[in-house]
Design a protein around this motif. Structure first.
Motif, short mmCIF file in Angstrom:
data_model
loop_
_atom_site.label_atom_id
_atom_site.label_comp_id
_atom_site.label_asym_id
_atom_site.label_seq_id
_atom_site.Cartn_x
_atom_site.Cartn_y
_atom_site.Cartn_z
N ALA A 1 -1.43 -1.66 -3.12
CA ALA A 1 -1.27 -2.86 -2.94
C ALA A 1 0.46 -3.24 -3.38
O ALA A 1 0.74 -4.33 -2.92
N ALA A 2 1.95 -2.51 -3.16
CA ALA A 2 3.14 -2.43 -3.13
C ALA A 2 3.59 -2.97 -1.77
O ALA A 2 3.95 -3.29 -1.93
N VAL B 1 -4.11 5.39 -7.63
CA VAL B 1 -2.90 5.37 -7.00
C VAL B 1 -2.81 5.36 -5.45
O VAL B 1 -1.43 4.54 -5.36
N TRP B 2 -3.61 5.65 -4.49
CA TRP B 2 -3.39 5.17 -3.18
C TRP B 2 -3.74 3.46 -3.19
O TRP B 2 -3.19 3.03 -2.72
N ALA B 3 -5.05 3.13 -4.32
CA ALA B 3 -4.46 0.99 -4.63
C ALA B 3 -3.55 0.98 -4.60
O ALA B 3 -2.91 -0.41 -4.73
N ILE C 1 1.34 -3.99 0.57
CA ILE C 1 1.32 -5.37 0.34
C ILE C 1 2.20 -6.24 0.38
O ILE C 1 2.34 -7.62 0.63
N GLU C 2 2.36 -6.01 -1.15
CA GLU C 2 3.26 -6.66 -1.96
C GLU C 2 4.90 -6.89 -1.16
O GLU C 2 5.43 -8.26 -0.84
N SER C 3 5.31 -5.15 -0.47
CA SER C 3 5.87 -5.80 0.05
C SER C 3 6.46 -6.21 1.10
O SER C 3 7.61 -6.75 1.44
N ARG C 4 5.14 -6.19 2.16
CA ARG C 4 5.25 -7.24 2.95
C ARG C 4 5.21 -8.51 2.95
O ARG C 4 5.52 -9.18 4.14
#
Length: 111
Positions: free
Chosen positions: A42-43, A36-38, A45-48
């Motif tokens: 990842a979400a 869940v943390w990963a 980082i993808e948003s950034r």
């Protein structure tokens, strides 16, 4: 007197029968929490990356607009330069004609 190995008074550790089940559950819960943390990381980082991509697109659009503006200005200046060259040539011709006219006016009359 002999003590059995399962006697708590003898210092032996007695684990409940379900201890292995608790250990497996703890490992699975830990793995699930890490997944869940990963996933959330990842979400993020993808948003950034999407934000950076959008920012990049805005910057490139502004640069294209500025380039078009500068290119238009340069073309205008080149046209103005060509006009100035033609005007200078016309002024030079007019000046030469004025000199010729003055020389003819000042020339002594021929008899």
């Amino acid at each position: 007197m002999t003590q059995s190995t399962a006697d708590p008074a003898g210092g032996a550790i007695i684990l409940p029968k379900r201890a292995s089940l608790w250990a497996v559950g703890a490992v699975l819960a830990s793995a699930a929490a890490q997944l869940v943390w990963a996933g959330s990381y990842a979400a993020k980082i993808e948003s950034r990356l999407e934000d950076l991509s959008a920012s990049d697109t805005r910057i490139l659009t502004r640069l294209d607009e500025r380039y078009a503006t500068v290119s238009g200005r340069v073309e205008s200046l080149e046209r103005d330069r060509d006009r100035l060259v033609r005007l200078e040539e016309q002024v030079r011709i007019a000046t030469d004609l004025l000199r010729e006219i003055r020389q003819e006016i000042r020339a002594p009359p021929r008899r």
